[in-house]
Design an enzyme around this catalytic site. Structure first.
Site, mmCIF file in Angstrom:
data_model
loop_
_atom_site.group_PDB
_atom_site.id
_atom_site.type_symbol
_atom_site.label_atom_id
_atom_site.label_comp_id
_atom_site.label_asym_id
_atom_site.label_seq_id
_atom_site.Cartn_x
_atom_site.Cartn_y
_atom_site.Cartn_z
ATOM 1 N N GLY A 88 0.714 5.631 -2.781
ATOM 2 C CA GLY A 88 -0.507 6.230 -2.251
ATOM 3 C C GLY A 88 -0.588 5.942 -0.776
ATOM 4 C CB SER A 121 5.318 5.194 -2.508
ATOM 5 O OG SER A 121 4.852 5.895 -1.384
ATOM 6 C CB ALA A 122 1.596 2.520 -0.830
ATOM 7 C CG HIS A 158 8.241 8.528 0.363
ATOM 8 N ND1 HIS A 158 8.327 9.144 -0.857
ATOM 9 C CD2 HIS A 158 7.188 7.667 0.280
ATOM 10 C CE1 HIS A 158 7.360 8.691 -1.647
ATOM 11 N NE2 HIS A 158 6.664 7.790 -0.983
ATOM 12 C CD GLU A 193 11.149 10.721 -1.773
ATOM 13 O OE1 GLU A 193 11.044 9.488 -1.904
ATOM 14 O OE2 GLU A 193 10.169 11.474 -1.637
#
Length: 241
Positions: A88, A121-122, A158, A193
């Site tokens: 997020g 991700s985050a 990413h 990714e």
């Protein structure tokens, strides 16, 4: 220490979150007899936190509870068998970790009690020393840069090195090179990714669902792509394989 640091939560076409890493994650669950996990969903701004917990519960086959239901969040971490940290907005996530008093409890859980940490991700970003290499916008006026520091090198999840036609701004490579120029003693691992770094005990390994490598950015040195973590020897206190 057990860390799963994933570039992203889903690949295109995946029906379940973390699908490309299920084999490794579920093998770890089985080896450690893990039946439940605490989800830290603070990075999710437009997603229902309970819905995300249920989605992960269904995908991973263990009980998943969101930490926002805990009266004392630090106690939920102290009792956790496993910690899941969602993707997020990294700025929101890191700020909330500090505001909720979770930095030290998570550090102690992972380092002292060897509670597995799975972040994507985050959630991957905040596992590093700081969030200075996030791709996200600082959506809050009050922001904090220092993060959990579980993994000693900055990560850029990413990561993409494609040149988009008509885009006149800096490429990702140029932005990371700027970071290294300003911070010449630091390095950045760029994860594409569908890839992840996995710390298990004292061993660090790399996996890519697409068979792609990762890049290491260092100031003054040519950026190269690697398929295994031996390129990180000397940068991390792990046995690189």
């Amino acid at each position: 220490m057990e860390l799963f640091l994933l570039s992203n939560g889903k690949l295109s076409g995946d029906s379940q979150p973390l699908g490309y890493a299920h084999e490794q994650i579920k093998a770890m669950f089985s080896a450690r007899n893990i039946t439940s996990a605490v989800l830290i969903p603070y990075a999710l701004i437009r997603t229902d936190w309970d819905a995300k917990a249920l989605e992960l519960e269904d995908a991973l086959g263990i009980k998943v509870g969101s930490i926002h239901h805990a009266g004392v969040p630090s106690e939920a971490i102290e009792q956790a068998q496993c910690i899941l940290v969602s993707g997020g907005n990294t700025w929101m996530l890191n700020q909330m970790l500090h505001e909720k008093g979770l930095i030290v409890p998570v550090q102690r859980a992972v380092r002292e009690r060897e509670v597995p940490y799975i972040g994507w991700s985050a959630g991957c970003n905040v596992a590093t020393p700081s969030i200075r290499t996030t791709n996200d916008m600082p959506v809050r006026n009050s922001v904090v840069l220092p993060a959990l520091g579980l993994f000693p090198v900055q990560i850029n999840p990413h990561y993409i090195d494609a040149h988009i036609s008509g885009h006149m701004g800096e490429t990702r490579d140029e932005r990371i090179a700027e970071f290294c120029a300003v911070n010449p003693s630091e390095s950045v691992v760029a994860l594409r990714e569908g890839s992840m770094l996995h710390v298990s005990g004292n061993k660090l390994s790399y996996y890519s669902a697409k068979g792609e490598g990762f890049k290491v950015f260092r100031h003054g040195l040519e950026t190269q792509e690697y398929q295994d973590t031996r390129a990180l020897s000397g940068l991390v206190p792990f046995q690189c394989i």
